[in-house]
Design a protein around this motif. Sequence first.
Motif, PDB file in Angstrom:
ATOM      1  N   VAL A  31     -21.064  20.471  27.371  1.00  0.00           N
ATOM      2  CA  VAL A  31     -20.032  20.601  28.891  1.00  0.00           C
ATOM      3  C   VAL A  31     -18.491  20.549  29.200  1.00  0.00           C
ATOM      4  CG1 VAL A  31     -20.001  19.028  31.225  1.00  0.00           C
ATOM      5  CG2 VAL A  31     -21.821  18.936  30.140  1.00  0.00           C
ATOM      6  N   ALA A  33     -15.427  19.094  31.389  1.00  0.00           N
ATOM      7  CA  ALA A  33     -15.232  18.712  32.595  1.00  0.00           C
ATOM      8  C   ALA A  33     -14.076  19.258  33.107  1.00  0.00           C
ATOM      9  CB  ALA A  33     -16.145  17.319  32.965  1.00  0.00           C
ATOM     10  N   GLY A  34     -12.748  18.067  32.729  1.00  0.00           N
ATOM     11  CA  GLY A  34     -11.562  18.369  33.174  1.00  0.00           C
ATOM     12  C   GLY A  34     -10.861  18.894  31.982  1.00  0.00           C
ATOM     13  N   ILE A 102      -3.802   5.977  33.597  1.00  0.00           N
ATOM     14  CA  ILE A 102      -4.285   7.105  32.456  1.00  0.00           C
ATOM     15  C   ILE A 102      -3.360   7.838  32.427  1.00  0.00           C
ATOM     16  CG2 ILE A 102      -5.792   8.170  32.855  1.00  0.00           C
ATOM     17  CD1 ILE A 102      -7.679   6.492  34.343  1.00  0.00           C
ATOM     18  N   ALA A 103      -2.701   8.551  31.352  1.00  0.00           N
ATOM     19  CA  ALA A 103      -1.839   9.734  31.246  1.00  0.00           C
ATOM     20  C   ALA A 103      -0.761   9.866  32.001  1.00  0.00           C
ATOM     21  CB  ALA A 103      -2.917  10.738  30.788  1.00  0.00           C
ATOM     22  N   SER A 124     -10.094   3.894  26.840  1.00  0.00           N
ATOM     23  CA  SER A 124     -10.029   4.096  27.669  1.00  0.00           C
ATOM     24  C   SER A 124     -10.366   3.424  28.915  1.00  0.00           C
ATOM     25  CB  SER A 124     -11.658   5.800  27.955  1.00  0.00           C
ATOM     26  OG  SER A 124     -11.938   5.399  29.573  1.00  0.00           O
ATOM     27  N   GLU A 166     -28.140  16.510  27.822  1.00  0.00           N
ATOM     28  CA  GLU A 166     -27.788  15.267  29.501  1.00  0.00           C
ATOM     29  C   GLU A 166     -26.782  16.120  29.733  1.00  0.00           C
ATOM     30  OE1 GLU A 166     -31.077  11.685  29.618  1.00  0.00           O
ATOM     31  OE2 GLU A 166     -29.422  11.446  28.179  1.00  0.00           O
ATOM     32  N   ASP A 193       0.311   6.551  27.420  1.00  0.00           N
ATOM     33  CA  ASP A 193       0.083   6.547  26.065  1.00  0.00           C
ATOM     34  C   ASP A 193      -1.401   5.399  26.518  1.00  0.00           C
ATOM     35  OD1 ASP A 193       2.152   8.056  25.299  1.00  0.00           O
ATOM     36  OD2 ASP A 193       2.936   6.430  23.627  1.00  0.00           O
TER      37      ASP A 193
END
Length: 285
Positions: A31, A33-34, A102-103, A124, A166, A193
């Motif tokens: 898959v 996604a981003g 996040i980033a 994460s 899935e 980071d």
Amino acid sequence: MKPAAFRYHAPKTIDEAVALLAKVAGEDGRVLAGGQSLVPTMAFRLAKPAHLVDINGVTALDRIAVTSGKLAIGACVRHAAFHRPVCEGPLGKLLTDVVSHIAHYPIRNRGTFCGSLAHADPASEWCLVFAALDGEVLAKSARGERLIAARDFFKGVMTTALRDDELLLEARLPVLTDDTRCGFYEFSRRAGDFALAAALGAYRIEGGKIVEPRLAIGGAEVNPRRIPEAERALAGAAPGDKAFRAAAEAAMAAIDPMEDIVNSAEFRRDLVLAVVWRALERAAA
Ligand SMILES: Cc1cc2nc3c(=O)[nH]c(=O)nc-3n(C[C@H](O)[C@H](O)[C@H](O)COP(=O)(O)OP(=O)(O)OC[C@H]3O[C@@H](n4cnc5c(N)ncnc54)[C@H](O)[C@@H]3O)c2cc1C
């Protein structure tokens, strides 16, 4: 380097995406996604998928909604969607606080909440939120749909319970009651980071005592998880330095820290002590 050759598929519906995955999963179909984790690994040829099933054209996956006390976050909802509260109350505020770690903006404009869960990087932030709040994901394949609870989802570094065919349709988080206090704290060497350690604490207060405490750690072990030893130290205690120190010391003792060439296990334990204490202080503020 450039990615190895692959075939590109652009389904428009969930059923098309699932049917495609059923066909290509056996030939290393993935898959897309981003693309903020997958594409860099392809560019370095650490991943060489033969097929990419790009879900960005599946508009049904763009949904974010509160249903039956749960916030449902569709597979195409970007990190940037959380720059403003997506729901009322402490959950909306918590997600807005967390996303800022996040980033950087360009990555947040493409990367997705569900992609972060599927990628399962130990550091994460969304994986930590998902574990701390006991979220669940809805996955679909040609065989049907299934719900996977957070405690059964993470299986090691960048490994989850998702099967190759899935599609993760949506993640669900419980909406928090108005009296829930939440605090998040992470330590990373530079803003944006990945965290070397992060903590999320949540609890309510009844009669001056902490009830229903949740305390989870990310970035320090192979997967984020709740730390029961720390939660026991909080339950029934008055919020304040004594309880927060006890919880932080319990978390520090309970974890099995990752080590790398720069960060020793001892250093990560020290970080855990600090991030837990600070997350709990933020929840109390
Ligand atoms: C410079 C940089 C800094 C970053 N810093 C951080 C950070 O501080 N914190 C952080 O959490 N992340 C960080 N990231 C990662 C970023 O958040 C990614 O967006 C995220 O990890 C993956 O989401 P994505 O939508 O981009 O997934 P993709 O890259 O498209 O996919 C990642 C993996 O998940 C699988 N996948 C994705 N969606 C699904 C789905 N719906 N069903 C089944 N499988 C799926 C893909 O097949 C692939 O294996 C950073 C990335 C970069 C490039």
